[in-house]
Every structure is written in C-alpha cells, then in structure tokens.
Design an enzyme around this catalytic site. Structure first.
Site, PDB file in Angstrom:
ATOM      1  N   GLU A   1       2.362  -2.284   3.838  1.00  0.00           N
ATOM      2  CA  GLU A   1       1.171  -2.714   4.558  1.00  0.00           C
ATOM      3  C   GLU A   1       1.144  -4.222   4.820  1.00  0.00           C
ATOM      4  OE1 GLU A   1      -2.576  -0.512   4.514  1.00  0.00           O
ATOM      5  OE2 GLU A   1      -3.192  -2.039   3.051  1.00  0.00           O
TER       6      GLU A   1
ATOM      7  N   LYS B   1      -1.148  -6.885   4.915  1.00  0.00           N
ATOM      8  CA  LYS B   1      -2.495  -7.015   4.351  1.00  0.00           C
ATOM      9  C   LYS B   1      -2.778  -8.457   3.956  1.00  0.00           C
ATOM     10  CE  LYS B   1      -5.429  -4.651   0.955  1.00  0.00           C
ATOM     11  NZ  LYS B   1      -5.465  -3.582  -0.061  1.00  0.00           N
TER      12      LYS B   1
ATOM     13  N   LYS C   1      -4.338   0.943  10.665  1.00  0.00           N
ATOM     14  CA  LYS C   1      -5.259   1.163   9.560  1.00  0.00           C
ATOM     15  C   LYS C   1      -6.573   0.450   9.844  1.00  0.00           C
ATOM     16  CE  LYS C   1      -5.523   1.410   4.564  1.00  0.00           C
ATOM     17  NZ  LYS C   1      -5.021   0.929   3.263  1.00  0.00           N
TER      18      LYS C   1
ATOM     19  N   GLU D   1      -7.324  10.417   4.847  1.00  0.00           N
ATOM     20  CA  GLU D   1      -7.534   9.859   3.518  1.00  0.00           C
ATOM     21  C   GLU D   1      -8.670  10.577   2.787  1.00  0.00           C
ATOM     22  OE1 GLU D   1      -7.277   5.479   2.917  1.00  0.00           O
ATOM     23  OE2 GLU D   1      -9.411   5.697   2.444  1.00  0.00           O
TER      24      GLU D   1
ATOM     25  N   ASN E   1      -6.489   8.355  -1.808  1.00  0.00           N
ATOM     26  CA  ASN E   1      -6.863   6.968  -2.054  1.00  0.00           C
ATOM     27  C   ASN E   1      -7.316   6.824  -3.502  1.00  0.00           C
ATOM     28  OD1 ASN E   1      -7.631   4.320  -1.944  1.00  0.00           O
ATOM     29  ND2 ASN E   1      -8.990   4.545  -0.175  1.00  0.00           N
TER      30      ASN E   1
ATOM     31  N   GLU F   1      -2.163   6.252  -2.239  1.00  0.00           N
ATOM     32  CA  GLU F   1      -2.590   4.966  -1.687  1.00  0.00           C
ATOM     33  C   GLU F   1      -3.380   4.173  -2.729  1.00  0.00           C
ATOM     34  OE1 GLU F   1      -4.748   5.294   2.041  1.00  0.00           O
ATOM     35  OE2 GLU F   1      -4.218   7.404   2.122  1.00  0.00           O
ATOM     36  N   SER F   2      -3.198   2.879  -2.743  1.00  0.00           N
ATOM     37  CA  SER F   2      -3.972   1.925  -3.550  1.00  0.00           C
ATOM     38  C   SER F   2      -3.612   1.979  -5.033  1.00  0.00           C
ATOM     39  CB  SER F   2      -5.483   2.151  -3.410  1.00  0.00           C
ATOM     40  OG  SER F   2      -5.892   2.076  -2.072  1.00  0.00           O
TER      41      SER F   2
END
Length: 271
Positions: A63, A65, A125, A173, A194, A224-225
C-alpha cells in the site's frame, strides 16, 4: 466516530465533483474505456488484480500510505517513485493506492502517476459510497476497487455488480461474521478481513483467526491491517490467508536493509 466524519466529508466531495462532471457523463466515459480495453485485451480477459491474488503462495498487496487517522503522518517524504521502486524490489503482487484526501492524505493523482509507469495491478482504496467513484476508478486506471461492507450494508450487491460491469475487481472488506455473511450472500470473490475495527480503530489479528475458516475455499481471502512484522506475515500464511494487504510496515521500512533482507527471505520461502 472517525468513520462517520470520513463518510460525511466524502459524500460532500463526491457531490461537488458531480457538479463539475455529471454522473451520466462520467459513466459514459468509463464505459468507453471499458470498450477500448476489451478491444485491446479481448472480451474474456481475466482481471489482473484478481489474477495476482489467486496465484500459488501468499500474495502481497503493498500500500502507498502517507498517513492514517490513528497514526498520523507515516511517511514525511512521500516520494511516489521511490516507493514504486521499493515495492518492485520487494516483489509485491499488487498495489493499493489510497485516494482519500482528508484523513489518509491520499489523492487520485497518486494512482494516475503510478498507472503511467507500471503494469502492476492497482486497487483504488477509498471509501466508496456512490457509483460515481466506481466510474472514477475505471478512468483513473484502477484494476480493483475497495468496497466496505459496513459502509454499503445492503447496497453491497448493487455496488459489486456495478464495479464488475466496468471490469473492476472488488475487494470486499469485512470485520465480523455478519459482514462476512453479507459478502457471501452477494457471492463476492475476494474477501478482505480487516483486523482494524473501523468504529474504534483498534487492531487485532485475532479477527482473521476467527473469520478465515468461515470463508469458503473457492473465495480469495486477504488479511488486512495490523501486520507489523515478518512473524505476522507467517501467522497469516499459517492461518490460511491467500494474501495480505500491508501499508504501515512497508512504509516505515523503506530504508531498512535488514527488514528488506528478512522480507525477501520470507517471500522466497512462501512462494
């Protein structure tokens, strides 16, 4: 809640953009691009974002970010080309490019710039709440689009179908069993778990552990995350995730040779 603030501002900004270019005009432009792409690639070409995530081994989405509401500025000197070359060195399978401007400090231009210099599949995203953003994603050059179950709720199916019409592969998600059931109801192909609760922004990898076995084998599961170490990569792989989406860990280690070597070693073992 931060999520409510994000959505309120996002709705206002989309409505302003509609005044500049009406939704019907944007839809026509997006469909023209669909027709052009199909002429070049053939009617039955496989979406590259989906293809990248269903390959053997653990797929990795890197990503772009710059910041987040919970961590603030993550990368002070956000050099797109430097990050692009960094991700190429790491060998990520796809890019996730944040285009939310106010809380994550992303922008559409980031996606356009990377699309010009790369064939790597790109996920746009953002917080999608209007079909307008689907048409934008197509025209920006995205291959995939994020759809958040907790945001779209019962409208998820309509948004999923609309994205597919424009040859965009949705990454849907979810964060709990109810949202997973919604994703399965609409036969979503790629499901992102997520680990961050969007209401509290608290993170726990236990979320993936609790939900991943409930995802059918014919779906693609993405964690994710909260992946903050090589050990976390290994955990997600052991749990059975088909892929991971990683932002902060990569962003904080752009100049860390030790991390790069450890990551490359892990990747060589996981392929």
């Amino acid at each position: 809640m931060i999520l409510d603030q994000i959505l309120e501002i996002k709705k206002e900004k989309v409505n302003l953009r509609k005044k500049e270019i009406p939704i019907e005009e944007l839809r026509k432009q997006a469909m023209q691009k669909v027709k052009y792409d199909r002429e070049i690639k053939g009617e039955n070409f496989e979406n590259p974002f989906k293809a990248a995530l269903k390959k053997e081994g653990l797929s990795v989405i890197g990503e772009f970010k710059k910041a987040s509401p919970s961590k603030g500025i993550i990368v002070q000197d956000f050099n797109l080309k430097e990050i692009f070359h960094y991700y190429n060195f790491l060998g990520v399978d796809a890019f996730s490019i944040l285009t939310e401007e106010d809380f994550f400090l992303g922008c559409d231009d980031y996606l356009k710039q990377i699309r010009k210099i790369s064939h790597t599949p790109i996920l746009r995203k953002d917080f999608v709440l209007d079909f307008y953003q689907i048409y934008e994603a197509k025209l920006l050059g995205a291959d995939g689009i994020l759809l958040i179950a907790s945001v779209l709720k019962d409208s998820l199916g309509k948004f999923y179908e609309e994205a597919k019409k424009y040859d965009l592969q949705p990454l849907v998600e979810i964060h709990n069993k109810e949202e997973l059931e919604l994703a399965l109801k609409y036969d979503c192909e790629i499901i992102g778990i997520n680990n961050r609760n969007l209401k509290t922004f608290k993170v726990s990898l236990e979320t993936t552990k609790e939900l991943i076995d409930l995802i059918p084998n014919d779906k693609i599961s993405i964690a994710e995350s909260g992946i903050m170490s090589i050990t976390d990569f290994e955990k997600m792989k052991e749990l059975g995730a088909d892929g991971v989406l990683v932002g902060e860990l990569f962003m904080r280690n752009i100049d860390n040779k030790e991390f790069k070597e450890a990551y490359k070693q892990f990747r060589n073992q996981s392929i």
